[in-house]
Design a protein around this motif. Structure first.
Motif, mmCIF file in Angstrom:
data_model
loop_
_atom_site.group_PDB
_atom_site.id
_atom_site.type_symbol
_atom_site.label_atom_id
_atom_site.label_comp_id
_atom_site.label_asym_id
_atom_site.label_seq_id
_atom_site.Cartn_x
_atom_site.Cartn_y
_atom_site.Cartn_z
ATOM 1 N N PRO A 73 15.191 -24.201 62.030
ATOM 2 C CA PRO A 73 14.041 -23.658 61.185
ATOM 3 C C PRO A 73 13.124 -22.652 61.926
ATOM 4 C CG PRO A 73 14.543 -25.972 61.075
ATOM 5 C CD PRO A 73 15.383 -25.234 61.925
ATOM 6 N N ALA A 74 13.036 -22.716 63.296
ATOM 7 C CA ALA A 74 12.105 -22.013 64.159
ATOM 8 C C ALA A 74 12.935 -20.478 64.097
ATOM 9 C CB ALA A 74 11.982 -22.064 65.664
ATOM 10 N N ALA A 79 12.112 -14.869 61.623
ATOM 11 C CA ALA A 79 12.736 -13.816 60.794
ATOM 12 C C ALA A 79 11.446 -13.435 59.679
ATOM 13 C CB ALA A 79 13.968 -14.026 60.251
ATOM 14 N N LYS A 80 10.905 -14.634 59.038
ATOM 15 C CA LYS A 80 9.982 -14.388 57.704
ATOM 16 C C LYS A 80 8.707 -13.644 58.315
ATOM 17 C CE LYS A 80 12.876 -15.701 54.648
ATOM 18 N NZ LYS A 80 13.623 -14.713 53.972
ATOM 19 N N VAL A 81 8.287 -14.019 59.521
ATOM 20 C CA VAL A 81 7.049 -13.840 60.192
ATOM 21 C C VAL A 81 7.346 -12.285 60.640
ATOM 22 C CG1 VAL A 81 5.243 -14.022 61.785
ATOM 23 C CG2 VAL A 81 6.214 -16.027 60.513
ATOM 24 N N PHE A 82 8.388 -12.106 61.237
ATOM 25 C CA PHE A 82 8.844 -10.592 61.791
ATOM 26 C C PHE A 82 8.871 -9.727 60.424
ATOM 27 C CE2 PHE A 82 11.714 -7.230 63.194
ATOM 28 C CZ PHE A 82 10.961 -6.719 64.238
ATOM 29 N N PHE A 99 8.223 -13.174 68.488
ATOM 30 C CA PHE A 99 8.301 -14.096 67.107
ATOM 31 C C PHE A 99 9.253 -15.377 67.219
ATOM 32 C CE2 PHE A 99 6.615 -9.989 65.852
ATOM 33 C CZ PHE A 99 5.601 -10.384 64.669
ATOM 34 N N PHE A 100 10.289 -15.377 67.854
ATOM 35 C CA PHE A 100 11.062 -16.443 68.192
ATOM 36 C C PHE A 100 10.221 -17.578 69.050
ATOM 37 C CE2 PHE A 100 14.596 -13.468 68.347
ATOM 38 C CZ PHE A 100 15.214 -13.995 67.016
ATOM 39 N N ILE A 101 9.483 -16.953 69.900
ATOM 40 C CA ILE A 101 8.527 -17.851 70.860
ATOM 41 C C ILE A 101 7.642 -18.697 69.999
ATOM 42 C CG2 ILE A 101 7.183 -18.026 72.800
ATOM 43 C CD1 ILE A 101 8.717 -15.775 73.908
ATOM 44 N N SER A 122 -2.462 -13.984 65.103
ATOM 45 C CA SER A 122 -2.133 -13.152 63.707
ATOM 46 C C SER A 122 -1.312 -13.995 63.001
ATOM 47 C CB SER A 122 -2.010 -12.059 63.868
ATOM 48 O OG SER A 122 -3.144 -11.004 64.490
ATOM 49 N N TYR A 123 -0.064 -14.213 63.495
ATOM 50 C CA TYR A 123 1.299 -14.711 62.680
ATOM 51 C C TYR A 123 1.594 -16.182 62.830
ATOM 52 C CZ TYR A 123 1.868 -9.798 61.795
ATOM 53 O OH TYR A 123 1.447 -8.529 61.088
ATOM 54 N N PHE A 124 0.685 -16.999 63.838
ATOM 55 C CA PHE A 124 1.102 -18.163 64.108
ATOM 56 C C PHE A 124 -0.251 -19.006 64.277
ATOM 57 C CE2 PHE A 124 4.809 -16.129 65.502
ATOM 58 C CZ PHE A 124 5.755 -16.394 64.711
#
Length: 134
Positions: A73-74, A79-82, A99-101, A122-124
């Motif tokens: 899931p991570a 991948a989706k957020v990137f 993005f993996f982290i 921004s993304y998390f």
């Protein structure tokens, strides 16, 4: 539990004159709250500072850091957020590890100890960041 970003560990191993004291202080405080974790990406990024795997393993053991492999899931979330990041005009190189982290911290509900906050915020947005000035 706290996921530790590579930059914090590099501060320690390189004895960074600006950030080493802050990073050591934050690692010690986080260790009092629970386990310190790194994933495969952080391990690989940290490896560039070592000539031998045994030396890296010694550092990880001495620091009391545990390995936390990335879950599917991570990986999917990363991948989706990137993809969103790239569609918004984000740089093509050098950022995918973040993005993996960030995805692992988000999916597993981990605090993230880092000095690089902009992309994570921004993304998390659900990830609690332990960062300078916070």
């Amino acid at each position: 539990m706290t996921l530790v970003d590579t930059n914090v560990l590099l501060d320690v191993v390189s004895n960074d004159p600006v950030w080493a004291d802050w990073s050591i202080e934050q690692l010690e405080a986080a260790a009092l709250r629970g386990p310190l974790l790194i994933n495969d990406i952080v391990y690989a990024e940290l490896s560039v500072r070592y000539e031998r795997v045994e030396s890296l393993e010694d550092f990880i053991a001495e620091a009391g850091i545990e390995m936390a492999p990335l879950s599917r899931p991570a990986l999917f979330l990363a991948a989706k957020v990137f993809t969103s990041y790239r569609k918004a005009g984000g740089a093509r190189t050098g950022v995918l590890p973040d993005f993996f982290i960030g995805a692992q911290a988000a999916v597993e509900g981990l605090d993230l100890l880092t000095r690089d906050t902009a992309r994570y915020r921004s993304y998390f947005p659900t990830v609690k960041l332990i960062a300078p000035g916070r």
